[in-house]
Design a protein around this motif. Sequence first.
Motif, PDB file in Angstrom:
ATOM      1  N   LYS A   1      45.918  34.539  29.042  1.00 59.91           N
ATOM      2  CA  LYS A   1      45.225  33.291  29.363  1.00 59.91           C
ATOM      3  C   LYS A   1      44.351  33.471  30.605  1.00 59.91           C
ATOM      4  CE  LYS A   1      46.073  28.338  29.930  1.00 59.91           C
ATOM      5  NZ  LYS A   1      47.101  27.280  30.051  1.00 59.91           N
ATOM      6  N   GLU A   2      44.887  34.158  31.608  1.00 60.63           N
ATOM      7  CA  GLU A   2      44.112  34.428  32.825  1.00 60.63           C
ATOM      8  C   GLU A   2      42.944  35.364  32.534  1.00 60.63           C
ATOM      9  OE1 GLU A   2      46.257  35.586  36.339  1.00 60.63           O
ATOM     10  OE2 GLU A   2      47.954  34.317  35.819  1.00 60.63           O
ATOM     11  N   LEU A   3      43.212  36.377  31.708  1.00 59.21           N
ATOM     12  CA  LEU A   3      42.179  37.368  31.403  1.00 59.21           C
ATOM     13  C   LEU A   3      41.012  36.784  30.617  1.00 59.21           C
ATOM     14  CD1 LEU A   3      44.458  40.422  30.601  1.00 59.21           C
ATOM     15  CD2 LEU A   3      42.700  40.354  32.363  1.00 59.21           C
ATOM     16  N   LEU A   4      41.251  35.696  29.888  1.00 57.30           N
ATOM     17  CA  LEU A   4      40.162  35.044  29.169  1.00 57.30           C
ATOM     18  C   LEU A   4      39.093  34.533  30.130  1.00 57.30           C
ATOM     19  CD1 LEU A   4      42.064  33.059  26.385  1.00 57.30           C
ATOM     20  CD2 LEU A   4      40.481  34.979  26.064  1.00 57.30           C
ATOM     21  N   ASN A   5      39.493  34.273  31.372  1.00 57.33           N
ATOM     22  CA  ASN A   5      38.537  33.844  32.396  1.00 57.33           C
ATOM     23  C   ASN A   5      37.935  35.018  33.161  1.00 57.33           C
ATOM     24  OD1 ASN A   5      38.934  31.050  31.906  1.00 57.33           O
ATOM     25  ND2 ASN A   5      40.859  31.146  33.050  1.00 57.33           N
ATOM     26  N   ASN A   6      38.322  36.223  32.773  1.00 55.81           N
ATOM     27  CA  ASN A   6      37.785  37.431  33.409  1.00 55.81           C
ATOM     28  C   ASN A   6      37.469  38.445  32.303  1.00 55.81           C
ATOM     29  OD1 ASN A   6      37.123  39.587  35.048  1.00 55.81           O
ATOM     30  ND2 ASN A   6      38.829  39.261  36.463  1.00 55.81           N
ATOM     31  N   ARG A   7      36.385  38.183  31.586  1.00 56.52           N
ATOM     32  CA  ARG A   7      36.075  38.956  30.390  1.00 56.52           C
ATOM     33  C   ARG A   7      35.861  40.438  30.684  1.00 56.52           C
ATOM     34  NH1 ARG A   7      37.426  37.491  25.405  1.00 56.52           N
ATOM     35  NH2 ARG A   7      36.604  39.574  25.079  1.00 56.52           N
ATOM     36  N   ASN A   8      35.309  40.770  31.851  1.00 55.94           N
ATOM     37  CA  ASN A   8      35.083  42.187  32.168  1.00 55.94           C
ATOM     38  C   ASN A   8      36.393  42.971  32.160  1.00 55.94           C
ATOM     39  OD1 ASN A   8      32.334  41.849  32.428  1.00 55.94           O
ATOM     40  ND2 ASN A   8      32.396  41.550  34.638  1.00 55.94           N
ATOM     41  N   VAL A   9      37.424  42.384  32.769  1.00 55.08           N
ATOM     42  CA  VAL A   9      38.726  43.047  32.828  1.00 55.08           C
ATOM     43  C   VAL A   9      39.357  43.090  31.435  1.00 55.08           C
ATOM     44  CG1 VAL A   9      41.034  43.007  33.858  1.00 55.08           C
ATOM     45  CG2 VAL A   9      39.050  42.356  35.230  1.00 55.08           C
ATOM     46  N   LEU A  10      39.242  41.988  30.693  1.00 58.81           N
ATOM     47  CA  LEU A  10      39.810  41.943  29.342  1.00 58.81           C
ATOM     48  C   LEU A  10      39.123  42.959  28.424  1.00 58.81           C
ATOM     49  CD1 LEU A  10      41.823  40.617  27.431  1.00 58.81           C
ATOM     50  CD2 LEU A  10      40.111  38.854  26.939  1.00 58.81           C
TER      51      LEU A  10
ATOM     52  N   THR B   1      52.231  50.432  28.685  1.00 56.17           N
ATOM     53  CA  THR B   1      51.903  49.611  29.865  1.00 56.17           C
ATOM     54  C   THR B   1      50.757  48.665  29.559  1.00 56.17           C
ATOM     55  OG1 THR B   1      52.597  51.385  31.359  1.00 56.17           O
ATOM     56  CG2 THR B   1      51.197  49.667  32.288  1.00 56.17           C
ATOM     57  N   LEU B   2      49.704  49.193  28.933  1.00 57.68           N
ATOM     58  CA  LEU B   2      48.520  48.383  28.629  1.00 57.68           C
ATOM     59  C   LEU B   2      48.819  47.339  27.562  1.00 57.68           C
ATOM     60  CD1 LEU B   2      45.840  51.218  28.641  1.00 57.68           C
ATOM     61  CD2 LEU B   2      46.134  49.439  30.370  1.00 57.68           C
ATOM     62  N   GLN B   3      49.573  47.710  26.550  1.00 60.42           N
ATOM     63  CA  GLN B   3      49.889  46.761  25.482  1.00 60.42           C
ATOM     64  C   GLN B   3      50.779  45.626  25.989  1.00 60.42           C
ATOM     65  OE1 GLN B   3      49.588  49.947  21.779  1.00 60.42           O
ATOM     66  NE2 GLN B   3      51.237  48.459  21.778  1.00 60.42           N
ATOM     67  N   GLN B   4      51.660  45.934  26.943  1.00 60.74           N
ATOM     68  CA  GLN B   4      52.515  44.891  27.525  1.00 60.74           C
ATOM     69  C   GLN B   4      51.679  43.846  28.267  1.00 60.74           C
ATOM     70  OE1 GLN B   4      55.297  47.095  29.944  1.00 60.74           O
ATOM     71  NE2 GLN B   4      56.381  47.907  28.155  1.00 60.74           N
ATOM     72  N   ILE B   5      50.617  44.300  28.931  1.00 61.31           N
ATOM     73  CA  ILE B   5      49.725  43.363  29.632  1.00 61.31           C
ATOM     74  C   ILE B   5      49.069  42.425  28.621  1.00 61.31           C
ATOM     75  CG2 ILE B   5      47.620  43.128  31.016  1.00 61.31           C
ATOM     76  CD1 ILE B   5      48.260  45.929  32.191  1.00 61.31           C
ATOM     77  N   LEU B   6      48.540  43.008  27.557  1.00 57.82           N
ATOM     78  CA  LEU B   6      47.822  42.221  26.559  1.00 57.82           C
ATOM     79  C   LEU B   6      48.755  41.288  25.784  1.00 57.82           C
ATOM     80  CD1 LEU B   6      44.903  41.911  25.634  1.00 57.82           C
ATOM     81  CD2 LEU B   6      45.332  43.610  23.877  1.00 57.82           C
ATOM     82  N   ASP B   7      50.005  41.698  25.623  1.00 63.33           N
ATOM     83  CA  ASP B   7      50.967  40.902  24.853  1.00 63.33           C
ATOM     84  C   ASP B   7      51.572  39.749  25.651  1.00 63.33           C
ATOM     85  OD1 ASP B   7      50.555  42.530  22.691  1.00 63.33           O
ATOM     86  OD2 ASP B   7      52.322  43.783  23.037  1.00 63.33           O
ATOM     87  N   ASN B   8      51.327  39.744  26.968  1.00 69.12           N
ATOM     88  CA  ASN B   8      51.869  38.680  27.816  1.00 69.12           C
ATOM     89  C   ASN B   8      50.951  37.448  27.737  1.00 69.12           C
ATOM     90  OD1 ASN B   8      52.332  37.001  30.196  1.00 69.12           O
ATOM     91  ND2 ASN B   8      53.646  38.647  30.921  1.00 69.12           N
ATOM     92  N   PRO B   9      51.427  36.319  27.182  1.00 69.47           N
ATOM     93  CA  PRO B   9      50.566  35.135  26.982  1.00 69.47           C
ATOM     94  C   PRO B   9      49.945  34.609  28.274  1.00 69.47           C
ATOM     95  CG  PRO B   9      52.646  34.880  25.825  1.00 69.47           C
ATOM     96  CD  PRO B   9      52.790  36.086  26.691  1.00 69.47           C
ATOM     97  N   LEU B  10      50.715  34.641  29.380  1.00 69.87           N
ATOM     98  CA  LEU B  10      50.198  34.136  30.650  1.00 69.87           C
ATOM     99  C   LEU B  10      49.072  35.022  31.181  1.00 69.87           C
ATOM    100  CD1 LEU B  10      53.505  33.078  32.440  1.00 69.87           C
ATOM    101  CD2 LEU B  10      51.808  31.588  31.371  1.00 69.87           C
TER     102      LEU B  10
END
Length: 318
Positions: free
Chosen positions: A193-202, A181-190
């Motif tokens: 891109k959003e997570l790069l603007n939310n470093r705490n969550v990333l 589940t977690l790897q699928q989130i990280l592997d999704n390019p969209l």
Amino acid sequence: MRFLIIILAFFLFSFSNKEVKDRIYLELSKNNLYEAEKLIYDVLKENPYDTDAIFAKSILILKYAENLNNKNLKIKKYQEAMELLNSLQKKLNGFYYYHYIKAITLEKLGNINDAIKEYDNCIYYNKKFIDAYISKAMLFWKLGNIDESYRIISLVQDKYKVKMLKAWFDYQMKDQTSIQTLQQILDNPLFYKELLNNRNVLNELYFQIMWIRHRFNKDDLYWIEQNEKFNTNDYYFSISSALYDLYTKNDEGATKRLISIISKYPDKPYAYFLMYEILKKHDVKKTKNYYYFLKKAVECDLYNLDFKNQLKKEENNE
């Protein structure tokens, strides 16, 4: 003409004031507390009754409280924030984020029933506000009502925050699908891109993948190296470095690093848990010194079922 100048000055001041308030919330979101505090007091100096500034001050106090180690001081700060929030009841009742912050404060003060009501109020006024569902689910998890926690997060179709929470719950219930589940989130390019603007969550996402893989004995260095490359959270980065030492058979280096982490972050659990694992492995004289570190890990993260179950296992083996 004079009247027009007064009107113009009023609008200029209002615009400037809005800019300052927007910046306050931006600084709070970035955890730049000192900058936020200066801006809040600038607004309150002009108008001691400014609703936005008082509300921002309550959030600032909550954030400061989280950095305190002294429990009594924490409680005093939570009470101070609660007094400010209560003073804004008439003005902000119906504003979803006000109810959210109030719920968090009530939960910190141990007023659980009222906290749940305020989370419900927040969701009532804004059904799309994901953080309210997450916080409410976490509260029920802490209360030991696991079924209700899962029920709450099942109500939300979310890109990554709710999926991350569900994966964290699943890991503690020994469900290895949490890793996928977690790897699928990280592997999704969209999503990425959003997570790069939310470093705490990333940062949290990187760490969760690494930690859960470690707990399920997935002995590869890839995700440890990923954390060392990309995790900007100092604590998570340090834990990944300690894990790297462990996985490369440098237990002495890992131990030194973990002691340093514990001295810097005495209220966080993962360094204690790794110390427990190292000491247990080397406890040839059966001193059981590792017990202390496992208990500390549980003490620092009272609601982590993985840690609790490990402690129960040790106690049953005595």
